[in-house]
Design an enzyme around this catalytic site. Structure first.
Site, PDB file in Angstrom:
ATOM      1  N   CYS A  88       0.827  -1.206   0.000  1.00  0.00           N
ATOM      2  CA  CYS A  88       0.000   0.000   0.000  1.00  0.00           C
ATOM      3  C   CYS A  88       0.865   1.261   0.000  1.00  0.00           C
ATOM      4  O   CYS A  88       1.515   1.584   1.000  1.00  0.00           O
ATOM      5  CB  CYS A  88      -0.926  -0.020   1.224  1.00  0.00           C
ATOM      6  SG  CYS A  88      -1.785   1.527   1.545  1.00  0.00           S
ATOM      7  N   CYS A 148      -0.041   3.964   2.584  1.00  0.00           N
ATOM      8  CA  CYS A 148       0.361   3.525   3.928  1.00  0.00           C
ATOM      9  C   CYS A 148       1.793   3.989   4.214  1.00  0.00           C
ATOM     10  O   CYS A 148       2.107   4.466   5.315  1.00  0.00           O
ATOM     11  CB  CYS A 148       0.292   1.999   4.053  1.00  0.00           C
ATOM     12  SG  CYS A 148      -1.365   1.302   3.890  1.00  0.00           S
TER      13      CYS A 148
END
Length: 289
Positions: free
Chosen positions: A37, A40
């Site tokens: 991700c 993230c």
């Protein structure tokens, strides 16, 4: 994983201790993330930096959703990153996506302990004894000492509204950070202020009631009555009933639209947890169809 002492990787086994129990002492931001991700990885250094800066006033618990899929499912994680804020053993807030540092900081500020919290509690005690002026004076001083603290600003505005100082409350809310403009409590208080500005304390409510009894289709009288009593908590439902009746009897005319609009503001001022809101929303929808 960071060597930050305030950032910890947690699993399903350690979650009860590192999150649930730990949140009873200080807020815990649970970062649900995954290695693939990109957002993230953008958010991680922001959380790391702020955790160090606040020096233990909150902690970060990181959950790798690839290895902790059951934990992610338990908390209904559908997009990454998702940050859930735990306080006193329960999730109290969340946000999704890689917010900028200023927005993350704003979330954190809502939940960390501040010296002004004690003043907010004292003010609530004074207000419960009908000493709204004392509560306001206390919070004016608290806000001067901690002007960035949203919670004390909202508490002050609430007491000002209760004391009939809606203009002062509007001024206090004018300085709410941009990131908090859509905060439910901010929207609720602003709706209360708008409603308070419509109240005419000189209106003779008993005369209006008699007028409505004699002429049930007098929609202007119904709106006047509703507006004159809607700031009284004990008569709020009376106001809601009158506005709803104007919508039903007006069938789309200007007064019906005014009543509908005011009802929507009342819903916002009460908040979604008030059972009257869901009940009158249903009745309003029926009246409009």
């Amino acid at each position: 994983m960071s060597d930050n002492p305030f950032v910890t990787a947690v699993t399903a086994d350690t979650f009860p201790t590192e999150v649930i129990e730990a949140s009873k002492s200080a807020p815990v931001l649970v970062d649900f993330w995954a290695d693939w991700c990109g957002p993230c990885k953008t958010l991680m250094p922001i959380l790391d930096k702020l955790a160090l800066e606040y020096d233990g006033k909150f902690r970060v618990a990181k959950v790798d959703t690839e290895s902790e899929r059951e934990l992610a499912a338990t908390y209904g994680i559908r997009s990454l990153p998702t940050i859930k804020i735990f306080r006193n053993g329960a999730a109290v807030d969340e946000f999704m996506g890689a917010l900028p540092e200023s927005a993350v900081r704003e979330v954190i500020e809502r939940y960390i302990a501040r010296s002004a919290d004690a003043e907010i509690d004292k003010a609530a005690t004074l207000a419960a004894k009908a000493d709204h002026e004392g509560a306001i004076a206390l919070l004016v001083d608290a806000l001067a000492s901690d002007p960035a603290y949203l919670k004390v600003r909202l508490a002050l505005a609430e007491h000002q509204i209760e004391a009939g100082q809606s203009a002062a409350a509007a001024d206090i809310l004018r300085d709410v950070p941009v990131a908090s403009v859509h905060d439910p409590q901010v929207k609720r208080l602003r709706a209360r202020i708008e409603l308070a500005r419509r109240v005419d304390p000189t209106v003779d409510t008993e005369s209006l009631r008699k007028k409505i009894d004699q002429a049930p289709d007098d929609l202007e009288a119904r709106i006047q009555l509703a507006q004159s009593v809607m700031q009284d908590p004990e008569q709020m439902e009376t106001a809601m009933r009158e506005f709803l009746e104007v919508v039903r009897r007006g069938r789309g005319n200007g007064l019906a639209e005014q009543a509908r609009s005011t009802l929507i503001q009342i819903f916002e001022s009460l908040g979604t947890h008030d059972e009257r809101v869901s009940r009158y929303r249903r009745q309003l929808a029926q009246a409009l169809n």
